[in-house]
Write an enzyme that holds these catalytic residues in place. Structure first.
Site, PDB file in Angstrom:
ATOM      1  NE  ARG A  92      -4.513  -1.534   0.236  1.00 21.56           N
ATOM      2  CZ  ARG A  92      -4.199  -2.422  -0.658  1.00 21.56           C
ATOM      3  NH1 ARG A  92      -3.270  -2.714  -1.679  1.00 21.56           N
ATOM      4  NH2 ARG A  92      -5.783  -3.294  -0.628  1.00 21.56           N
ATOM      5  CG  HIS A 105      -2.726  -0.537  -6.881  1.00 20.04           C
ATOM      6  ND1 HIS A 105      -3.303   0.130  -5.800  1.00 20.04           N
ATOM      7  CD2 HIS A 105      -2.810  -1.971  -6.452  1.00 20.04           C
ATOM      8  CE1 HIS A 105      -3.483  -1.072  -4.793  1.00 20.04           C
ATOM      9  NE2 HIS A 105      -3.235  -2.304  -5.170  1.00 20.04           N
ATOM     10  CD  GLU A 108      -2.718   3.250  -5.457  1.00 19.58           C
ATOM     11  OE1 GLU A 108      -3.504   2.432  -5.679  1.00 19.58           O
ATOM     12  OE2 GLU A 108      -1.619   3.104  -5.010  1.00 19.58           O
TER      13      GLU A 108
END
Length: 305
Positions: free
Chosen positions: A221, A268, A249
């Site tokens: 993360r 991601h 993000e």
């Protein structure tokens, strides 16, 4: 008969025939109140967990996510609904990406690609992976898969978790040993869940403790890494980084991280491979079997009963 809800027709066409013991429908909260009580609803993959508030007041017993991460879910999930994460779906693919990043960076692929654009033949030694020390922070599903996939590359792999222990893969070092391990590591891979304890785990002190020129890989993360500290450390040439996750993000197009030297970014995509579909199917078959048999659901993160 139990009712399983699937988020779209494409998933229904693939998965419904595999669930003969259930009433399977296509439904999501955007369709309004469900036509019947739903025992388990499969939500979509990318970004789906952000819309959990839409389930408030819906006649739904449980939600099955297609994502492994569940940070902050307790703040978004309506009361009375059980939430299960997708254990066994993305670990292999996420580890695959981490190892791919390690090989790419250690063999200089970004520089070779840039040279290809200008027709430049620049042949020189790269650090490689064989004989290098890789510290994996996290000894769960993803971290262990990274360790397994690195084994054929003749790297010295050290796993780190909250406490010392041993398992079938060998020893796991405690977080207390991390500062000394960072000084010896050629590569540091982050594979821990986001929590209060891991937020900004990779801060300025962590980066300073890393060996000069070492590679940081984050497939966990974005909030685990202090972005400003990483920009500073990489800009100074102290560390390199390969990131599948960032903070913020999505990363804004004008963010300095994009142009920081020695940093490679992917958007991601750790679990986003075609391999996930068969694994989601297997997970849903097992969850349905459990419901039909009157057994508890697997991989419960929040029990809303």
């Amino acid at each position: 008969m139990i009712t399983i809800a699937l988020p779209d027709q494409q998933i229904f066409d693939r998965l419904a025939p595999q669930l003969p013991d259930a009433n399977v429908i296509v439904w999501c909260p955007a369709d309004g109140a469900p036509p019947v009580h739903i025992d388990l609803v499969l939500v979509g993959y990318l970004g789906a967990s952000g819309g959990l508030g839409a389930f408030a007041g819906m006649d739904v017993a449980a939600i099955q996510s297609q994502s492994l991460g569940y940070d902050g879910i307790e703040n978004r999930l309506p009361a009375g609904i059980t939430y299960c994460n997708a254990v066994g779906v993305h670990e292999a693919s996420t580890a695959e990406l981490a190892v791919g990043m390690i090989i790419s960076e250690q063999r200089g692929f970004p520089a070779h690609f840039a040279n290809q654009q200008t027709g430049t033949w620049d042949q020189h030694e790269q650090p490689g992976v064989a004989g290098k020390t890789v510290v994996i922070v996290g000894a769960g599903g993803v971290g262990n898969q990274i360790a397994d996939k690195l084994a054929p590359f003749d790297a010295n792999v050290v796993r780190v978790a909250r406490s010392n222990r041993s398992d079938e893969r060998g020893a796991v070092q405690s977080m207390d040993a991390l500062p000394s391990l960072l000084a010896k590591a050629d590569i540091v891979a982050i594979a821990v869940p986001l929590s209060e304890a891991t937020t900004n785990l990779v801060d300025a002190a962590f980066l300073e403790a890393m060996k000069p020129g070492a590679l940081l890989v984050n497939v966990s993360r974005g909030k685990i890494v202090d972005t400003d500290a990483l920009v500073a450390a990489a800009s100074a040439g102290h560390v390199r980084a390969a990131l599948d996750v960032t903070e913020p993000e999505p990363l804004p197009s004008d963010h300095p991280l994009w142009s920081t030297p020695g940093v490679t970014i992917t958007p991601h995509i750790g679990g986003a491979t075609s391999a996930m579909h068969a694994r989601v199917d297997a997970l849903m078959r097992e969850q349905t079997r459990r419901l039909v048999a009157g057994e508890p659901l697997a991989h419960v993160v929040v029990d809303g009963r």
